[in-house]
Design an enzyme around this catalytic site. Sequence first.
Site, short mmCIF file in Angstrom:
data_model
loop_
_atom_site.label_atom_id
_atom_site.label_comp_id
_atom_site.label_asym_id
_atom_site.label_seq_id
_atom_site.Cartn_x
_atom_site.Cartn_y
_atom_site.Cartn_z
N TRP A 1 27.89 39.30 24.95
CA TRP A 1 29.04 39.87 25.64
C TRP A 1 30.09 40.29 24.61
O TRP A 1 30.39 39.54 23.67
CB TRP A 1 29.59 38.83 26.60
CG TRP A 1 30.80 39.23 27.38
CD1 TRP A 1 31.00 40.39 28.07
CD2 TRP A 1 32.00 38.45 27.56
NE1 TRP A 1 32.22 40.38 28.68
CE2 TRP A 1 32.87 39.21 28.38
CE3 TRP A 1 32.40 37.19 27.12
CZ2 TRP A 1 34.12 38.75 28.77
CZ3 TRP A 1 33.65 36.72 27.50
CH2 TRP A 1 34.49 37.50 28.32
N ASP B 1 28.06 29.22 27.74
CA ASP B 1 28.82 30.11 28.59
C ASP B 1 28.04 30.27 29.89
O ASP B 1 26.97 30.89 29.91
CB ASP B 1 29.01 31.47 27.91
CG ASP B 1 29.91 32.40 28.71
OD1 ASP B 1 30.31 32.04 29.83
OD2 ASP B 1 30.22 33.51 28.21
N LYS C 1 31.58 35.58 39.46
CA LYS C 1 30.38 36.20 40.03
C LYS C 1 29.86 35.42 41.23
O LYS C 1 29.61 35.98 42.29
CB LYS C 1 29.28 36.30 38.97
CG LYS C 1 29.70 36.96 37.66
CD LYS C 1 30.13 38.39 37.85
CE LYS C 1 30.28 39.12 36.51
NZ LYS C 1 31.30 38.59 35.62
#
Length: 455
Positions: free
Chosen positions: A182, A263, A299
């Site tokens: 990311w 993460d 999400k």
Amino acid sequence: MHGGKASLSPSSSSDRRLSALVRHLEGSSSIVMGGSKDPSIAASPTSARNSVFEHILQASEDPILGVTVAYNKDPSPVKLNLGVGAYRTEEGKPLVLNVVRRAEQMLVNDKSRVKEYLPIVGLADFNKLSAKLILGADSPAIQENRVTTVQCLSGTGSLKIGAEFLYRHYNQHTILIPKPTWGNHARIFALSGIAVTSYRYYDPATRGLNFEGLLEDLGSAPSGAIVLLHACAHNPTGVDPTPQQWEKIRQLMRSKALLPFFDSAYQGFASGNLDTDAHSVRIFVADGGECLVAQSYAKNMGLYGERVGALSIVCRTPDVAGRVESQLKLVIRPMYSNPPIHGASIVARILKDSTMYQEWTVELKAMADRIISMRQKLFDALRNKGTPGDWSHIIKQIGMFTFTGLNRNQVSFMTEEYHIYMTSDGRISMAGLSSKTVPHLADAIHAAVTRLDDD
């Protein structure tokens, strides 16, 4: 009093401020003399002076968020945004989960709720339930009180708090991040003073995991270095290690005393199963070692704008966990003092009510299943068109994103000719697709591959 002026002592900051005010007022009174302005004042250069920020250059758009900026400027009726990392319905609309609406309404109707500050570490119920969600309700680390959890500002904030804590209190200031990863990861750690290096992860040739390269790079890492790991649904590639590969990664990292920093942005959103998506984290916790986990509810609960996240640090003993929490407070306090209450209250309400929790898992699986179906539809469309190449990686990868393997020129071609927007590395958000838009994307990919070189 002397000559009508106040005698002020500059012994305190308040006195100095008052002295400055008196001088300012005296100066102002001399501006007008006999009905006309003092010429020395009229020529004041203040308005003509260059800005003290004149030297600042225009920054480039964020490579991910900039995609949406370009998309919004495009007037085409067939434009398609596959860059944004947010779930969309089959109709292309943002989704608020029914269970989230219900929880929010319950909070609004609760007249006993107030808007007082939360503690520095956040909402206690939220922290406790977040740790259980990612580590497992029967986790020995939780049962032994070896986990400290603090509420943070979504996944980004959780990573940042962890990075600042490690810089202050961990003996290694080097972190290895997967290549690619990311786009925000490197900046978060580098701006916290931690040296960022990478380890091989993605293999462009197979469009899968470069497992041998990964093991080799972690094996040559400095002892004690921090290693960033995506818990599931690796962003941007959608390529995850198998459970067997995760076990080999765990053994290697523990043998070199490497510190895992997970993460977890997609728990439950990748496979549709919360426990399956937490497997990688839980095997590292089960061995009794230490690790950090950053969680986000953007999400899996669709709480993007509420910025709800948590950082959990698993320690060796309860005593260490308590001291770690005390230092996390010192990181958070000067940064934002304490986190917001609303989003965390929604999460806590859902996680602690068995009926609402079950409703959430059903909606969560529906989102994951729709993304999986989009993968299959895109793969089938490319295969039916006879698009050159092996596109099986589309259905092998997992989570929100697919790393298509398209190069920068092909991406630019698709944007210019087909009004399809994605990041320049060829990453597309499967959640941005629908049954109606899959043919348009397949046409664009086919044209890009057949008309342009793939290197």
